[in-house]
Write a protein that holds these residues in place. Sequence first.
Motif, PDB file in Angstrom:
ATOM      1  N   VAL A 213       0.822  -1.201   0.085  1.00 40.81           N
ATOM      2  CA  VAL A 213       0.073   0.125   0.008  1.00 40.81           C
ATOM      3  C   VAL A 213       0.652   1.356   0.030  1.00 40.81           C
ATOM      4  O   VAL A 213       0.461   2.274  -0.805  1.00 40.81           O
ATOM      5  CB  VAL A 213      -1.008   0.040   1.023  1.00 40.81           C
ATOM      6  CG1 VAL A 213      -1.726   1.352   1.330  1.00 40.81           C
ATOM      7  CG2 VAL A 213      -1.915  -1.073   1.099  1.00 40.81           C
ATOM      8  N   GLU A 278      -7.191  -7.450  -2.257  1.00 42.98           N
ATOM      9  CA  GLU A 278      -8.155  -6.738  -1.553  1.00 42.98           C
ATOM     10  C   GLU A 278      -7.536  -6.347  -0.185  1.00 42.98           C
ATOM     11  O   GLU A 278      -7.853  -5.081   0.149  1.00 42.98           O
ATOM     12  CB  GLU A 278      -9.279  -7.683  -1.166  1.00 42.98           C
ATOM     13  CG  GLU A 278     -10.431  -8.202  -2.162  1.00 42.98           C
ATOM     14  CD  GLU A 278     -11.096  -9.232  -1.938  1.00 42.98           C
ATOM     15  OE1 GLU A 278     -11.147  -9.817  -0.894  1.00 42.98           O
ATOM     16  OE2 GLU A 278     -12.135  -9.426  -2.885  1.00 42.98           O
ATOM     17  N   SER A 281      -5.787  -3.042  -1.281  1.00 43.70           N
ATOM     18  CA  SER A 281      -6.729  -2.235  -1.902  1.00 43.70           C
ATOM     19  C   SER A 281      -5.971  -1.777  -3.392  1.00 43.70           C
ATOM     20  O   SER A 281      -6.206  -0.655  -3.699  1.00 43.70           O
ATOM     21  CB  SER A 281      -6.643  -0.681  -0.978  1.00 43.70           C
ATOM     22  OG  SER A 281      -7.269  -1.177   0.275  1.00 43.70           O
ATOM     23  N   GLN A 283      -6.206  -1.044  -7.279  1.00 43.80           N
ATOM     24  CA  GLN A 283      -7.121  -0.875  -8.578  1.00 43.80           C
ATOM     25  C   GLN A 283      -7.531  -1.980  -9.326  1.00 43.80           C
ATOM     26  O   GLN A 283      -6.263  -2.669  -9.721  1.00 43.80           O
ATOM     27  CB  GLN A 283      -6.798   0.568  -9.154  1.00 43.80           C
ATOM     28  CG  GLN A 283      -6.632   1.682  -8.229  1.00 43.80           C
ATOM     29  CD  GLN A 283      -8.126   2.048  -7.575  1.00 43.80           C
ATOM     30  OE1 GLN A 283      -8.904   2.220  -7.967  1.00 43.80           O
ATOM     31  NE2 GLN A 283      -7.896   2.553  -6.159  1.00 43.80           N
ATOM     32  N   SER A 350     -15.711  -9.810  -9.048  1.00 38.43           N
ATOM     33  CA  SER A 350     -15.876  -9.102  -7.537  1.00 38.43           C
ATOM     34  C   SER A 350     -17.102  -9.253  -7.086  1.00 38.43           C
ATOM     35  O   SER A 350     -17.302  -9.087  -5.783  1.00 38.43           O
ATOM     36  CB  SER A 350     -15.429  -7.527  -7.668  1.00 38.43           C
ATOM     37  OG  SER A 350     -16.370  -7.007  -8.694  1.00 38.43           O
TER      38      SER A 350
END
Length: 820
Positions: A213, A278, A281, A283, A350
């Motif tokens: 991240v 996930e 996070s 894209q 998703s």
Amino acid sequence: MEIRLDSFSAPSFDVKAWVNEQLAELDGASAFDDEGGVAGRQSADALAQRLTTQLHFLATNAQQGNDRIKARFRHQATQLTRDISALTKLVQETQESISEFSATVDARAQSARAVQRIVDIDVVRTQLERTVVALDNMRSYSNLPQKVGALVASGDLSQAWDLVDGVERVGSSKEGAAAVNIEAIQGFREQLTLATTQRLGEAAAGHNAEQMVEAARLLAAHGLGDTIRTTYLKQRLEIGTGVVQSAIAEHVNTSGSDIHAVLGVITDLLTQERAFIEAASMQSPESLLEAIFEGLLELVAPTMQQVVRDSQQHQQATAASDGGLDTTPTIDIYRVVTAFYADVLDVLDSCSLSVGDNTAERSALLARPIPKSLKLLLEPFIPCMDKIAKAAFVRIRATGLAKLKEIELDYNRTELFIREASQAMREVFVDIEQSVERTLDVLPVSMAEGMAASVAGLVDDISAWLVDKLTGVSEHAGVSLSELKDYSQLVTLKGGQKTKAKLESAVYQTLSAGQKLESVSNVIGVTVLTRLLEQFAAALSESMGKHWGEALALATSLAVPARLLVAVCMESCTTPAELVEKVSRIAVSPEGLPLAAAQRISGAVGRASRVAASVSFFMLTSAFRPALSRIARLGAWHEQRTSKSSMNIEVPQFSSSPSEEAVDIGEKMHILLPELEQIDMMDMQFVRGAELEGIVPPLYSFMLVWLREDADVQAKQRQQLETESMMPVLCLVLEVVLQNMARQLCLIKPPLSGHGKQQLAADVDYVASVVSSFTALSSSVEFEEIVFALRPDSDNQAANGNNSAEALAVRAKMRALLAE
């Protein structure tokens, strides 16, 4: 004259002028008096008195109005005083508010000027601070490389980026442009980009979501978002490639291939990646997973092709010994692959794509293009589908159908033939249904149509085999089957012309004759198989329609996205919408089968059934044919009998007795019902011997269904015919015999002798009396019509109004014969 009060309020009012104006009339009256006397004076007095009275009233009203106004003013004076006082106070307060507001406006103007001065001071302060910072950065620029290197070494990439960004901002300003080297700053950026990319790669390799991240944030903040996707995919594909290669080496070999284990490893890898993406996070997770999936499938594709190729080679090697190509291993591999894709699709997407009533999701799924990964996965199976569609039925043709055709009919052992053939036929249809159920689940829609055509071809072959058997038993009995293909030929009782001696010795006898009993037994036995074919074909059509409908529904169901996308790929369509449109154009029968296959199956069953029904009916009517064929050529129709004996004595003319032919026809009518019962017992014996009770319909109902031209009988009257079958067949046989007797009588060449006319009437009366003994027939419209035609002198009012053209022609012919 009227006096108006508003005249007195006018600004130009003059009392003297007003009085003179009013008295002008009095002056006229006085002048008149001088000339006329007393009457003129009276008129002037009256006018003066009236004027005075009106002025008095006006004065009184004006005084009263003045008094009222004074009284109202006195009453309101106090309130007016209070209102004036309040208004005066309000004016004072307003003046004070205006004064205060003027002071406030002056204060605000002073405040605005003060604020502007503060802003100017703040701008100066900010510029001074920026100048100080710029000077500090310029002083620290000399040791920037050491600071950046130290921060990178310590892992504090975020502070290093902030330091470089700050120096770059200084370099872009007017104050620091001369002191900062922009090219050197670009070098620092490249150094940090490399370090951050390495950090991201390490995080991706170790599935460290926190580092991922942070590194992704730094790269994205500096316009390097594409580097995130590239670096992540490179690291994960390298790791995944190693894992998958190890799985291939462990589970796939020349002796046996467990491709299922390899695909399971890919599913586990994608599941882990999903969880990491996930957590980090990232894209476009679906796009990342699809790219990884595609890369892993490119690695597995050669192995998949080799596995399918080995399976086909093994099938080819064992095809000769098994009697046909068994595609079950390939189908099993295909099922494993499609199940694997369904599991993977749950990981890739998703959210659920079971659209229900969601129009937006439905439209998105219908327009969804086929991913490259799915094409890679299914590509090895596309060339196999045609073999899968045909192989099972080629095997059935080479094994089960060949076994059925090898069974020979021994005319002396018909019951054994029926038992063996029925069992073989049952096995063939069971094998067909199992193959249909197994292959429909994997075949594309277009090839499923070809499979249905293959099934129809098998049914057609069985029907042709039965027709051959019927031909054999018919020719063995002396019946030319080529002359029995049309029901109209049965109605005219046209029999075979070959081997006439054999016909007369076998077919044209009652069942009491041994040869005819054997012939009928053979015919009835083969009709059992024909009826069994009809039932098996109907059950197969229903089952195939159900399976085919379910396969179509699953292949185009939006609720099962994996199955839908697989069908789209196998059909070489681009989107699910194109597949749905393609399926909607397929014509189906009421059973749910492709229309062409359903029509071929129905035609094959109908062909064998009509032949069986025709031969059976021919057996029932054959005993009547010799007598009927001789009627038109009898010499009795033209025989001349003298009315005197050899001694020239008048001999009375008695009524003629029925001819031998008429008696023969009548006697065979009498024994027809026992023969039908005997045939029914024979049929039941064959059915029980082959253990087909409750499976095949009774013989006579079968005959009625296929002999009658009304197609609705098959759908509407089958149940009734199965419960009441013998008497309708009896009536049908007798009606056909009577119709043919009428046609034969019409062939008699006129003129008839007197004795011939008596003989004709006697024969008609005799046959009619025999038929009338059958209660079921004597009340039928057909019987009444025939009697009406054969008895031109009768008064048959019941049938007279609804007779056919043929009956009217026969009646006219009979009337002509009897009249001449």
